[in-house]
Motif scaffolding. Structure first.
Motif, PDB file in Angstrom:
ATOM      1  N   ILE B  31     -35.067 -41.567  60.648  1.00  0.00           N
ATOM      2  CA  ILE B  31     -35.008 -40.870  61.933  1.00  0.00           C
ATOM      3  C   ILE B  31     -34.258 -41.796  62.864  1.00  0.00           C
ATOM      4  O   ILE B  31     -33.198 -41.510  63.345  1.00  0.00           O
ATOM      5  CB  ILE B  31     -36.410 -40.538  62.485  1.00  0.00           C
ATOM      6  CG1 ILE B  31     -37.139 -39.594  61.545  1.00  0.00           C
ATOM      7  CG2 ILE B  31     -36.284 -39.913  63.880  1.00  0.00           C
ATOM      8  CD1 ILE B  31     -36.477 -38.267  61.309  1.00  0.00           C
ATOM      9  N   ALA B  72     -21.243 -34.112  44.748  1.00  0.00           N
ATOM     10  CA  ALA B  72     -20.164 -33.423  45.460  1.00  0.00           C
ATOM     11  C   ALA B  72     -20.745 -32.315  46.334  1.00  0.00           C
ATOM     12  O   ALA B  72     -20.282 -32.061  47.440  1.00  0.00           O
ATOM     13  CB  ALA B  72     -19.167 -32.857  44.459  1.00  0.00           C
ATOM     14  N   ASP B  73     -21.791 -31.694  45.833  1.00  0.00           N
ATOM     15  CA  ASP B  73     -22.441 -30.603  46.541  1.00  0.00           C
ATOM     16  C   ASP B  73     -23.030 -31.094  47.872  1.00  0.00           C
ATOM     17  O   ASP B  73     -22.841 -30.484  48.928  1.00  0.00           O
ATOM     18  CB  ASP B  73     -23.559 -30.068  45.642  1.00  0.00           C
ATOM     19  CG  ASP B  73     -23.828 -28.598  45.907  1.00  0.00           C
ATOM     20  OD1 ASP B  73     -22.870 -27.871  46.217  1.00  0.00           O
ATOM     21  OD2 ASP B  73     -24.994 -28.187  45.812  1.00  0.00           O
ATOM     22  N   ALA B  75     -22.103 -33.798  49.388  1.00  0.00           N
ATOM     23  CA  ALA B  75     -21.032 -34.372  50.200  1.00  0.00           C
ATOM     24  C   ALA B  75     -20.421 -33.325  51.132  1.00  0.00           C
ATOM     25  O   ALA B  75     -19.904 -33.648  52.200  1.00  0.00           O
ATOM     26  CB  ALA B  75     -19.956 -34.986  49.315  1.00  0.00           C
ATOM     27  N   VAL B  76     -20.497 -32.049  50.728  1.00  0.00           N
ATOM     28  CA  VAL B  76     -20.005 -30.970  51.590  1.00  0.00           C
ATOM     29  C   VAL B  76     -20.761 -30.991  52.914  1.00  0.00           C
ATOM     30  O   VAL B  76     -20.210 -30.728  53.979  1.00  0.00           O
ATOM     31  CB  VAL B  76     -20.196 -29.605  50.891  1.00  0.00           C
ATOM     32  CG1 VAL B  76     -19.871 -28.465  51.843  1.00  0.00           C
ATOM     33  CG2 VAL B  76     -19.334 -29.544  49.639  1.00  0.00           C
ATOM     34  N   TRP B  77     -22.034 -31.340  52.831  1.00  0.00           N
ATOM     35  CA  TRP B  77     -22.860 -31.338  54.034  1.00  0.00           C
ATOM     36  C   TRP B  77     -22.679 -32.602  54.852  1.00  0.00           C
ATOM     37  O   TRP B  77     -22.587 -32.548  56.074  1.00  0.00           O
ATOM     38  CB  TRP B  77     -24.340 -31.186  53.648  1.00  0.00           C
ATOM     39  CG  TRP B  77     -24.603 -29.847  53.051  1.00  0.00           C
ATOM     40  CD1 TRP B  77     -24.415 -29.482  51.741  1.00  0.00           C
ATOM     41  CD2 TRP B  77     -25.021 -28.669  53.727  1.00  0.00           C
ATOM     42  NE1 TRP B  77     -24.716 -28.159  51.585  1.00  0.00           N
ATOM     43  CE2 TRP B  77     -25.097 -27.635  52.772  1.00  0.00           C
ATOM     44  CE3 TRP B  77     -25.378 -28.392  55.053  1.00  0.00           C
ATOM     45  CZ2 TRP B  77     -25.484 -26.343  53.098  1.00  0.00           C
ATOM     46  CZ3 TRP B  77     -25.775 -27.104  55.383  1.00  0.00           C
ATOM     47  CH2 TRP B  77     -25.821 -26.087  54.416  1.00  0.00           C
ATOM     48  N   ILE B  78     -22.672 -33.744  54.195  1.00  0.00           N
ATOM     49  CA  ILE B  78     -22.721 -34.993  54.964  1.00  0.00           C
ATOM     50  C   ILE B  78     -21.379 -35.703  55.018  1.00  0.00           C
ATOM     51  O   ILE B  78     -21.262 -36.755  55.633  1.00  0.00           O
ATOM     52  CB  ILE B  78     -23.822 -35.942  54.444  1.00  0.00           C
ATOM     53  CG1 ILE B  78     -23.573 -36.325  52.976  1.00  0.00           C
ATOM     54  CG2 ILE B  78     -25.186 -35.298  54.583  1.00  0.00           C
ATOM     55  CD1 ILE B  78     -24.573 -37.341  52.456  1.00  0.00           C
ATOM     56  N   GLY B  79     -20.366 -35.108  54.398  1.00  0.00           N
ATOM     57  CA  GLY B  79     -19.031 -35.680  54.488  1.00  0.00           C
ATOM     58  C   GLY B  79     -18.671 -36.482  53.256  1.00  0.00           C
ATOM     59  O   GLY B  79     -19.544 -36.858  52.475  1.00  0.00           O
ATOM     60  N   PRO B  80     -17.381 -36.750  53.081  1.00  0.00           N
ATOM     61  CA  PRO B  80     -16.940 -37.552  51.933  1.00  0.00           C
ATOM     62  C   PRO B  80     -17.653 -38.903  51.984  1.00  0.00           C
ATOM     63  O   PRO B  80     -17.740 -39.514  53.060  1.00  0.00           O
ATOM     64  CB  PRO B  80     -15.442 -37.718  52.175  1.00  0.00           C
ATOM     65  CG  PRO B  80     -15.068 -36.648  53.144  1.00  0.00           C
ATOM     66  CD  PRO B  80     -16.276 -36.398  53.982  1.00  0.00           C
ATOM     67  N   GLY B 195     -21.181 -46.888  72.317  1.00  0.00           N
ATOM     68  CA  GLY B 195     -21.302 -47.231  70.909  1.00  0.00           C
ATOM     69  C   GLY B 195     -22.700 -47.565  70.425  1.00  0.00           C
ATOM     70  O   GLY B 195     -22.893 -47.836  69.239  1.00  0.00           O
ATOM     71  N   VAL B 197     -26.286 -46.533  69.119  1.00  0.00           N
ATOM     72  CA  VAL B 197     -26.665 -45.301  68.434  1.00  0.00           C
ATOM     73  C   VAL B 197     -27.910 -44.681  69.033  1.00  0.00           C
ATOM     74  O   VAL B 197     -28.205 -43.517  68.795  1.00  0.00           O
ATOM     75  CB  VAL B 197     -26.901 -45.509  66.922  1.00  0.00           C
ATOM     76  CG1 VAL B 197     -25.586 -45.812  66.227  1.00  0.00           C
ATOM     77  CG2 VAL B 197     -27.894 -46.616  66.674  1.00  0.00           C
TER      78      VAL B 197
END
Lengths: 439, 439
Positions: B31, B72-73, B75-80, B195, B197
């Motif tokens: 979190i 890969a599946d 990665a679509v959600w969280i990016g390359p 910057g 977080v």
């Protein structure tokens, strides 16, 4: 007990009957109130601070709220505390006590069965000889939470208005050369200033190709003039209720031709769903409707080729619209109740991530968030999947790679005969370009 | 492995020896990285994202980082995702693997003993016939973290600079009639834009009497022109390291006479401590030094009466300075290691909340945050406590109630011969009034 909350308890009671009592323990320490325990506590008691317990007598229909006792010593740290009378006025339970009185109150009520949320227990409860049920209450609250009361909708409208203003503020900025986090920080600053206690979920600010990452939360790239679009998925949480809004707009003053084409298809997908969503309709059919509009659009642009129904049947569109159409929204951003007992996920591209599979009914609140994305990995996968690659012209796809992705997300309320939209943020191309030109 | 992080592992090794290996599992879902698991993971591996595991071979002094495998599946959600080579460049471990390789790597190393952090375990570990120790590693890391490396101090300086600028931005505002959350939201917006977080801890913005509530986090009151002061306790977290700064300043353009008197005493308390803090000094003696300055000041104002040493002895000052002088600062805002094994708390007003009781040594970073507060409950308690009430003139106290409280908090680094201050935010009365007049 206040009208709103007693209504919530009655909603839960529908699933439990009128024998026994139910019991919810709030989190001891709240980081922020989006864990399931706290959401359920908020629903049945209206409380969204930590340390409370709640008991509801199903027979007498009376509610008991137990406040944490704060010593004078602790009060120095956290400030003068409300008295029990103050708490009674704030949360309006039928009865108010300190937590230390819980045992004696429970003994007095002496319920034939105590429904409680399973993963919380207290030592004192273990010492009482009571019949417990640790499953039914969770199911009951989750089902009750699906249908929002008018007071909840009022709060959700405020959450949406505040967040919507935040989106418009961002659209007014000249952003080329800025870091994505400038948009992120400005949005968060705005919602906190307007009374939200936090983001309802982690904000997504993706510029250029980053807009193709569905859960892009780095929000940390320089927005270059080569970028086509920026996608902002951001909503504040107000009085415990979430909003969840996405807008995608040009980093410059206007959409490129390609961006405009993709954007318009996504807007058409959303319009079609909002037109069609009403009681009796299955949510998965809304996703399929959005798919149909997308395929029609892609056929027109030459991204897809072949027969409309055959293309639809192939689920080729799932490689460009890989997520579900939307989800329930409420105390939680991904609110509970999307899958009734026994309903399974559909294992098809796009559909497998649907967060809701059930018939729409009045009082439900859903996000409608179609999107079209050009994701390298998915395009590569489509290429080697003959069942879909036959319908895709990858040379045309290549022209649109630079777009990244487009998502447009509004929050709608299902009514007796249709729905209404909680979200009021410009989304027509002309309206967006007008705002972009004003900076 | 990078110099910085390999140094951290060597620091930990000092307490474990050179036999066996140690093992840290990062949080599965972060979190935000302030739970103890994640702080320890960050310390030994430099990693502050979720899903990682870390293994260190005490014999060969080689580190093994295990990255989560992302399909890969996903990665679509969280990016390359970074490749293993990318991760090796980012975190510089000696060896990089995916988590799925953990078992085989551990088998190959075959340590005589595996130190691990006790409350995390994996099924795979349970199947290996290894000697485990679940306590020593936590102690070792906690002790190692007390002494900051130069690279850590550089990051902490940036965290301090960003947060300090945020404080100055707030001081420039005309705030009468604003809600406290305007300051809160502006600070958070500033640090995120620069910057950070997240906030390093929950920001405190207390105006008027709210400044007397030590952990006032409602930040939700209108700042009235009757208010004397506003207290802002706020710091950002940068690259995993906290800053923790407090300033108190007039809501109008200048301090009232009473506010100025109290403020100056607190500033004198802080100055005296910063003058005196150096290796060999006991931190509790710094608290007692601050107490002495406070008593001298209160005697001068007539709030206290009697003999300096007798008043000090009575701990009457603890009713006005009820919290500890400061705490260790690092990856966590309240960083670990303040109480070495066997050292107990001192049960005296003020001193009982000390978060550090040990000798200062080079490399320690501490907050120095004296404060004086006029808290109704504590004043009432002092009144009925003869041992202290004899030294207090409650009629004079009444004149200062309106002040609420004053706290001034800087972050200092203990060096070979003294200390230096990471915090660069105006705190002299004339400097603050100059900024307040510029709005």
């Amino acid at each position: 007990m206040s009208i709103k909350i007693s209504k919530h308890c009655q909603n839960v009671s529908k699933y439990l009957g009128s024998e026994g009592a139910f019991y919810v323990v709030g989190a001891v320490t709240t980081i922020h109130p989006d864990s399931d325990t706290d959401s359920n506590m908020t629903y049945v008691s209206g409380v969204y601070e930590s340390g409370f317990q709640f008991l509801y007598d199903l027979k007498s229909k009376e509610s008991y709220l137990f406040a944490p006792y704060v010593s004078a010593d602790e009060a120095v740290w956290i400030g003068p505390q409300p008295t029990l009378d103050d708490y009674k006025k704030i949360y309006c339970p039928d009865h108010i006590y300190y937590s230390t009185d819980f045992d004696s109150v429970l003994k007095k009520i002496n319920p034939s069965i105590l429904y409680r949320i399973g993963y919380q227990s207290t030592a004192s409860l273990a010492n009482l000889s009571l019949n417990f049920d640790s499953e039914k209450l969770l199911e009951a609250i989750h089902e009750a939470r699906v249908f929002k009361e008018p007071e909840e909708l009022q709060i959700m409208k405020i959450a949406n208005d505040i967040s919507g203003q935040g989106h418009v503020e961002l659209m007014k900025l000249n952003i080329i050369g800025s870091n994505e986090r400038r948009l992120y920080s400005k949005f968060v600053g705005h919602i906190l200033n307007e009374g939200c206690v936090r983001e309802a979920y982690t904000t997504i600010v993706g510029s250029g190709r980053n807009s193709a990452t569905l859960h892009y939360i780095k929000n940390n790239a320089i927005i270059s003039s080569d970028s086509e679009l920026v996608l902002v998925d951001a909503g504040g949480s107000y009085k415990g209720y979430a909003s969840d809004i996405t807008r995608t707009w040009p980093v410059g003053k206007s959409f490129s031709e390609e961006a405009k084409q993709i954007y318009q298809i996504v807007l058409d997908m959303q319009d079609a769903v909002i037109q069609a969503a009403k009681p009796g309709v299955q949510w998965e059919d809304m996703h399929i409707l959005a798919n149909r509009i997308a395929v029609q659009g892609f056929l027109k642009l030459g991204i897809f080729r072949g027969d409309l129904d055959q293309v639809l049947e192939s689920f080729a569109v799932g490689y460009f619209f890989p997520h579900g159409l939307g989800h329930f929204l409420g105390i939680d951003t991904h609110d509970c109740g999307g899958y009734p007992k026994g309903v399974e996920r559909i294992n098809k591209p796009g559909l497998r991530y649907l967060r809701v599979r059930r018939e729409l009914l009045p009082g439900m609140v859903l996000t409608v968030e179609p999107g079209l994305y050009f994701v390298n990995d998915l395009i590569a996968e489509a290429k080697v999947t003959p069942a879909v690659s036959q319908f895709i012209d990858f040379d045309v796809v290549a022209k649109y790679l630079k777009i990244g992705g487009v998502r447009i997300e509004d929050n709608i309320v299902i009514t007796e005969h249709g729905n209404y939209n909680l979200t009021n943020v410009p989304k027509k191309i002309t309206d967006i370009e007008q705002i972009r030109c004003s900076n």
